[in-house]
Scaffold this active site. Structure first.
Site, PDB file in Angstrom:
ATOM      1  N   THR A  47     -67.352-143.345  37.663  1.00 52.22           N
ATOM      2  CA  THR A  47     -66.476-143.978  38.651  1.00 52.22           C
ATOM      3  C   THR A  47     -66.507-145.491  38.506  1.00 52.22           C
ATOM      4  O   THR A  47     -65.470-146.156  38.480  1.00 52.22           O
ATOM      5  CB  THR A  47     -66.913-143.584  40.074  1.00 52.22           C
ATOM      6  OG1 THR A  47     -66.938-142.160  40.181  1.00 52.22           O
ATOM      7  CG2 THR A  47     -65.971-144.149  41.116  1.00 52.22           C
ATOM      8  N   THR A  48     -67.728-146.046  38.385  1.00 46.69           N
ATOM      9  CA  THR A  48     -67.884-147.490  38.258  1.00 46.69           C
ATOM     10  C   THR A  48     -67.281-148.001  36.956  1.00 46.69           C
ATOM     11  O   THR A  48     -66.865-149.153  36.867  1.00 46.69           O
ATOM     12  CB  THR A  48     -69.372-147.883  38.353  1.00 46.69           C
ATOM     13  OG1 THR A  48     -69.956-147.237  39.490  1.00 46.69           O
ATOM     14  CG2 THR A  48     -69.558-149.373  38.490  1.00 46.69           C
ATOM     15  N   TYR A 110     -58.988-133.882  43.931  1.00 50.97           N
ATOM     16  CA  TYR A 110     -57.612-133.625  44.357  1.00 50.97           C
ATOM     17  C   TYR A 110     -57.291-132.132  44.466  1.00 50.97           C
ATOM     18  O   TYR A 110     -56.692-131.695  45.436  1.00 50.97           O
ATOM     19  CB  TYR A 110     -56.569-134.318  43.440  1.00 50.97           C
ATOM     20  CG  TYR A 110     -55.150-134.166  43.972  1.00 50.97           C
ATOM     21  CD1 TYR A 110     -54.722-134.931  45.041  1.00 50.97           C
ATOM     22  CD2 TYR A 110     -54.279-133.232  43.436  1.00 50.97           C
ATOM     23  CE1 TYR A 110     -53.445-134.780  45.558  1.00 50.97           C
ATOM     24  CE2 TYR A 110     -52.998-133.068  43.942  1.00 50.97           C
ATOM     25  CZ  TYR A 110     -52.587-133.838  45.004  1.00 50.97           C
ATOM     26  OH  TYR A 110     -51.333-133.672  45.523  1.00 50.97           O
ATOM     27  N   TYR A 136     -71.850-133.710  39.388  1.00 51.25           N
ATOM     28  CA  TYR A 136     -71.701-134.908  40.220  1.00 51.25           C
ATOM     29  C   TYR A 136     -70.910-134.533  41.463  1.00 51.25           C
ATOM     30  O   TYR A 136     -69.737-134.167  41.377  1.00 51.25           O
ATOM     31  CB  TYR A 136     -70.996-135.994  39.399  1.00 51.25           C
ATOM     32  CG  TYR A 136     -70.696-137.288  40.110  1.00 51.25           C
ATOM     33  CD1 TYR A 136     -71.289-137.651  41.317  1.00 51.25           C
ATOM     34  CD2 TYR A 136     -69.802-138.195  39.533  1.00 51.25           C
ATOM     35  CE1 TYR A 136     -70.992-138.857  41.942  1.00 51.25           C
ATOM     36  CE2 TYR A 136     -69.501-139.407  40.154  1.00 51.25           C
ATOM     37  CZ  TYR A 136     -70.100-139.730  41.349  1.00 51.25           C
ATOM     38  OH  TYR A 136     -69.803-140.923  41.960  1.00 51.25           O
ATOM     39  N   ARG A 141     -64.978-139.139  47.433  1.00 43.66           N
ATOM     40  CA  ARG A 141     -63.979-139.447  46.414  1.00 43.66           C
ATOM     41  C   ARG A 141     -63.143-138.226  46.033  1.00 43.66           C
ATOM     42  O   ARG A 141     -62.023-138.377  45.554  1.00 43.66           O
ATOM     43  CB  ARG A 141     -64.663-139.975  45.150  1.00 43.66           C
ATOM     44  CG  ARG A 141     -65.238-141.373  45.300  1.00 43.66           C
ATOM     45  CD  ARG A 141     -64.495-142.348  44.422  1.00 43.66           C
ATOM     46  NE  ARG A 141     -65.076-143.677  44.443  1.00 43.66           N
ATOM     47  CZ  ARG A 141     -64.501-144.744  43.938  1.00 43.66           C
ATOM     48  NH1 ARG A 141     -63.302-144.647  43.370  1.00 43.66           N
ATOM     49  NH2 ARG A 141     -65.062-145.923  43.989  1.00 43.66           N
ATOM     50  N   LYS A 164     -75.993-135.200  40.295  1.00 36.70           N
ATOM     51  CA  LYS A 164     -75.921-136.484  40.983  1.00 36.70           C
ATOM     52  C   LYS A 164     -75.355-136.191  42.361  1.00 36.70           C
ATOM     53  O   LYS A 164     -74.203-135.783  42.498  1.00 36.70           O
ATOM     54  CB  LYS A 164     -75.022-137.462  40.213  1.00 36.70           C
ATOM     55  CG  LYS A 164     -74.814-138.794  40.915  1.00 36.70           C
ATOM     56  CD  LYS A 164     -73.852-139.682  40.142  1.00 36.70           C
ATOM     57  CE  LYS A 164     -73.595-140.992  40.880  1.00 36.70           C
ATOM     58  NZ  LYS A 164     -72.635-141.875  40.166  1.00 36.70           N
ATOM     59  N   ILE A 206     -78.366-142.632  39.948  1.00 37.17           N
ATOM     60  CA  ILE A 206     -77.327-143.178  39.077  1.00 37.17           C
ATOM     61  C   ILE A 206     -76.646-144.238  39.920  1.00 37.17           C
ATOM     62  O   ILE A 206     -75.951-143.936  40.888  1.00 37.17           O
ATOM     63  CB  ILE A 206     -76.369-142.089  38.578  1.00 37.17           C
ATOM     64  CG1 ILE A 206     -77.156-141.087  37.716  1.00 37.17           C
ATOM     65  CG2 ILE A 206     -75.227-142.701  37.770  1.00 37.17           C
ATOM     66  CD1 ILE A 206     -76.355-139.885  37.248  1.00 37.17           C
TER      67      ILE A 206
END
Length: 295
Positions: A47-48, A110, A136, A141, A164, A206
């Site tokens: 994501t980052t 989504y 994850y 999100r 994660k 993480i």
């Protein structure tokens, strides 16, 4: 296999040039900064890392360049998740061929799959690509929460070696650890719960904050893993304002802004629909960086 997924792994930002193209030398320099500071692992294309805005060619290049630059000094856990199972398989196959130590796979976003759909998604991935997989879970999100019982089902699959966990809930973290086998890596996906996650049996974090304070985050997790609670707690409260500052705006906007302020990247460009921090946000961020001794 999960033993390598211990400590403070950085969810590394992807530097872009002001025109939006990949800054390859900037990425190399960031990786060297991370390793020199003592970070325990590198996670590209998360994501980052703005993976959601990358083409497949860019995604492949970032993973390949990260693996080449790291050169085996720390584990590379490549982000390869998507909301399409077939696309996730393709990205994960590439990561394995490129030499990644593992693949980090977000729950499909989504689509809002059922718990059975989540299980079958990860089962299909594990059967298609023989690489250690860290799942994850980040409901904020993705709009779907992978429940502990589903995590435990997936943990029975040989090459699914960890998760994660980014619900921000120690109750959920504890339930995952309780239900999963010994050796299953549970890594915090929220910096502010990382010390506590280790103390209830997790293996690390993480981290977003590791982008700007890799040595301190690594030291905090090392202390927690060594049961040096006083030292871990000292680092936690020293870093807590920074952990909060990394979310003054949507991740990775504050992290990239901070890295530019620190002179670690040339440009804090983020791709649309992300957008630069406003001046008030930058001022607040700069004050925190100064308080933390990073400027």
């Amino acid at each position: 296999m999960s033993n390598k997924f211990r400590g403070a792994f950085v969810a590394i930002a992807t530097p872009f040039n002001p025109d939006g193209s990949l800054d390859e030398q900037g990425l190399i320099d960031l990786i060297e900064f991370q390793i020199a500071a003592g970070t325990h692992g590198i996670v590209p294309c998360g994501t980052t890392g703005e993976a959601a805005t990358m083409s497949h060619d860019e995604h492949h290049r970032v993973v390949e360049l990260t693996i080449k630059t790291v050169a085996g000094r720390v584990p590379v856990l490549a982000g390869t998740g998507s909301n399409s199972t077939s696309e996730s398989i393709e990205l994960t196959r590439h990561a394995k061929e490129a030499g990644a130590d593992g693949a980090l796979l977000i729950t499909p976003y989504y689509n809002k799959p059922s718990q059975e759909g989540l299980y079958r998604h990860f089962k299909a991935l594990a059967e298609a690509v023989d690489i250690p997989i860290i799942m994850y879970n980040v409901p904020g999100r993705t709009s779907v929460n992978m429940l502990p019982a589903t995590v435990a089902r997936c943990a029975e699959i040989d090459n699914i070696v960890g998760i994660k966990e980014a619900t921000g809930s120690l109750q959920q973290v504890s339930e995952v650890i309780r239900l999963c086998p010994n050796g299953f890596a549970v890594m915090s996906g929220d910096d502010f719960t990382s010390m506590a996650t280790v103390m209830v049996g997790g293996t690390g974090v993480i981290s977003v904050s590791s982008n700007v304070a890799p040595g301190e985050m690594a030291a905090m997790i090392e202390a927690a893993l060594s049961n040096d609670n006083a030292k871990a707690r000292e680092f936690h409260y020293r870093l807590f304002p920074l952990m909060q500052a990394m979310f003054f705006d949507t991740n990775p906007v504050p992290a990239k802004t901070a890295l530019r302020m620190m002179g670690k990247i040339k440009s804090d460009f983020v791709r649309l629909p992300m957008y630069a921090m406003d001046e008030a946000g930058k001022t607040k961020l700069q004050q925190v960086l100064q308080q933390c001794g990073l400027l």
